[in-house]
Design a protein around this motif. Structure first.
Motif, PDB file in Angstrom:
ATOM      1  N   ARG A  41       0.787  -1.222  -0.124  1.00 55.56           N
ATOM      2  CA  ARG A  41      -0.152  -0.040  -0.007  1.00 55.56           C
ATOM      3  C   ARG A  41       0.996   1.303  -0.148  1.00 55.56           C
ATOM      4  O   ARG A  41       0.651   2.207  -0.829  1.00 55.56           O
ATOM      5  CB  ARG A  41      -1.086  -0.067   1.226  1.00 55.56           C
ATOM      6  CG  ARG A  41      -1.926   1.203   1.401  1.00 55.56           C
ATOM      7  CD  ARG A  41      -2.364   1.568   2.670  1.00 55.56           C
ATOM      8  NE  ARG A  41      -1.091   1.757   3.684  1.00 55.56           N
ATOM      9  CZ  ARG A  41      -1.158   1.576   4.990  1.00 55.56           C
ATOM     10  NH1 ARG A  41      -2.235   1.005   5.467  1.00 55.56           N
ATOM     11  NH2 ARG A  41      -0.008   1.518   5.710  1.00 55.56           N
ATOM     12  N   ASP A  42       1.919   1.279   0.786  1.00 59.74           N
ATOM     13  CA  ASP A  42       2.900   2.344   0.826  1.00 59.74           C
ATOM     14  C   ASP A  42       3.646   2.750  -0.348  1.00 59.74           C
ATOM     15  O   ASP A  42       4.001   3.783  -0.722  1.00 59.74           O
ATOM     16  CB  ASP A  42       3.848   2.124   1.854  1.00 59.74           C
ATOM     17  CG  ASP A  42       3.152   2.201   3.319  1.00 59.74           C
ATOM     18  OD1 ASP A  42       1.962   2.811   3.602  1.00 59.74           O
ATOM     19  OD2 ASP A  42       3.859   1.926   4.357  1.00 59.74           O
ATOM     20  N   GLU A  43       3.709   1.544  -1.236  1.00 62.25           N
ATOM     21  CA  GLU A  43       4.566   1.654  -2.330  1.00 62.25           C
ATOM     22  C   GLU A  43       3.384   2.110  -3.642  1.00 62.25           C
ATOM     23  O   GLU A  43       3.847   2.386  -4.738  1.00 62.25           O
ATOM     24  CB  GLU A  43       5.142   0.319  -3.027  1.00 62.25           C
ATOM     25  CG  GLU A  43       6.360  -0.291  -2.008  1.00 62.25           C
ATOM     26  CD  GLU A  43       6.706  -1.584  -2.400  1.00 62.25           C
ATOM     27  OE1 GLU A  43       5.715  -2.110  -3.229  1.00 62.25           O
ATOM     28  OE2 GLU A  43       7.633  -2.038  -1.707  1.00 62.25           O
ATOM     29  N   GLY A  44       2.346   2.412  -3.199  1.00 62.97           N
ATOM     30  CA  GLY A  44       1.209   3.018  -4.127  1.00 62.97           C
ATOM     31  C   GLY A  44       0.437   1.878  -5.153  1.00 62.97           C
ATOM     32  O   GLY A  44       0.051   2.129  -6.168  1.00 62.97           O
ATOM     33  N   LYS A  45       0.581   0.531  -4.723  1.00 59.96           N
ATOM     34  CA  LYS A  45      -0.080  -0.443  -5.617  1.00 59.96           C
ATOM     35  C   LYS A  45      -1.335  -0.375  -5.473  1.00 59.96           C
ATOM     36  O   LYS A  45      -1.942   0.101  -4.382  1.00 59.96           O
ATOM     37  CB  LYS A  45       0.531  -1.811  -4.995  1.00 59.96           C
ATOM     38  CG  LYS A  45       2.062  -2.043  -4.990  1.00 59.96           C
ATOM     39  CD  LYS A  45       2.494  -2.168  -6.391  1.00 59.96           C
ATOM     40  CE  LYS A  45       4.315  -2.605  -6.425  1.00 59.96           C
ATOM     41  NZ  LYS A  45       4.666  -2.580  -7.619  1.00 59.96           N
ATOM     42  N   SER A  46      -1.841  -0.949  -6.223  1.00 61.90           N
ATOM     43  CA  SER A  46      -3.442  -0.946  -6.556  1.00 61.90           C
ATOM     44  C   SER A  46      -4.085  -2.262  -5.661  1.00 61.90           C
ATOM     45  O   SER A  46      -3.297  -3.177  -5.442  1.00 61.90           O
ATOM     46  CB  SER A  46      -4.292  -1.079  -7.803  1.00 61.90           C
ATOM     47  OG  SER A  46      -3.699  -2.360  -8.508  1.00 61.90           O
ATOM     48  N   ALA A  47      -5.478  -2.182  -5.281  1.00 67.49           N
ATOM     49  CA  ALA A  47      -5.926  -3.227  -4.584  1.00 67.49           C
ATOM     50  C   ALA A  47      -5.933  -4.656  -5.462  1.00 67.49           C
ATOM     51  O   ALA A  47      -5.657  -5.706  -4.775  1.00 67.49           O
ATOM     52  CB  ALA A  47      -7.389  -3.136  -4.220  1.00 67.49           C
ATOM     53  N   ASN A  48      -5.873  -4.659  -6.694  1.00 70.61           N
ATOM     54  CA  ASN A  48      -5.762  -5.765  -7.779  1.00 70.61           C
ATOM     55  C   ASN A  48      -4.161  -6.179  -7.620  1.00 70.61           C
ATOM     56  O   ASN A  48      -4.134  -7.590  -7.240  1.00 70.61           O
ATOM     57  CB  ASN A  48      -6.135  -5.610  -9.074  1.00 70.61           C
ATOM     58  CG  ASN A  48      -7.696  -5.413  -9.358  1.00 70.61           C
ATOM     59  OD1 ASN A  48      -8.456  -5.984  -8.478  1.00 70.61           O
ATOM     60  ND2 ASN A  48      -7.702  -4.712 -10.239  1.00 70.61           N
ATOM     61  N   GLU A  49      -3.294  -5.259  -7.541  1.00 68.16           N
ATOM     62  CA  GLU A  49      -1.995  -5.756  -7.510  1.00 68.16           C
ATOM     63  C   GLU A  49      -1.651  -6.546  -6.078  1.00 68.16           C
ATOM     64  O   GLU A  49      -1.194  -7.369  -5.936  1.00 68.16           O
ATOM     65  CB  GLU A  49      -1.104  -4.387  -7.714  1.00 68.16           C
ATOM     66  CG  GLU A  49      -1.069  -4.203  -9.334  1.00 68.16           C
ATOM     67  CD  GLU A  49      -0.489  -2.875  -9.412  1.00 68.16           C
ATOM     68  OE1 GLU A  49       0.305  -2.641 -10.381  1.00 68.16           O
ATOM     69  OE2 GLU A  49      -0.459  -1.936  -8.336  1.00 68.16           O
TER      70      GLU A  49
END
Length: 75
Positions: free
Chosen positions: A51-59
């Motif tokens: 989440r902190d890396e900015g990944k999407s929920a799908n990822e």
């Protein structure tokens, strides 16, 4: 036990309203077909990192091997 008192009270109240105990007839509460999901400590750490890396929920879901809905609910 307190649970036995509760069950007896519930049965008593149900009988006053003409409701039968369906468990006697094999139509009681059925267990869930899906086991309860619990997040592990490692999954929670990975979730926070991704989440902190900015990944999407799908990822995130794909990386953790869980559903997107579980990720969204936890976030």
């Amino acid at each position: 036990m307190q649970n036995n008192n509760f069950a007896a009270t519930l049965a008593s109240v149900a009988s006053e309203f003409g409701v039968e105990d369906t468990a006697k007839h094999g139509r009681g509460i059925k267990p869930s077909k899906r086991p309860y999901f619990r997040w592990t400590d490692e999954q929670l750490e990975q979730l926070a990192t991704l989440r902190d890396e900015g990944k999407s929920a799908n990822e995130i879901a794909e990386a953790l091997g869980v559903s997107r809905d579980k990720v969204i609910t936890k976030l």
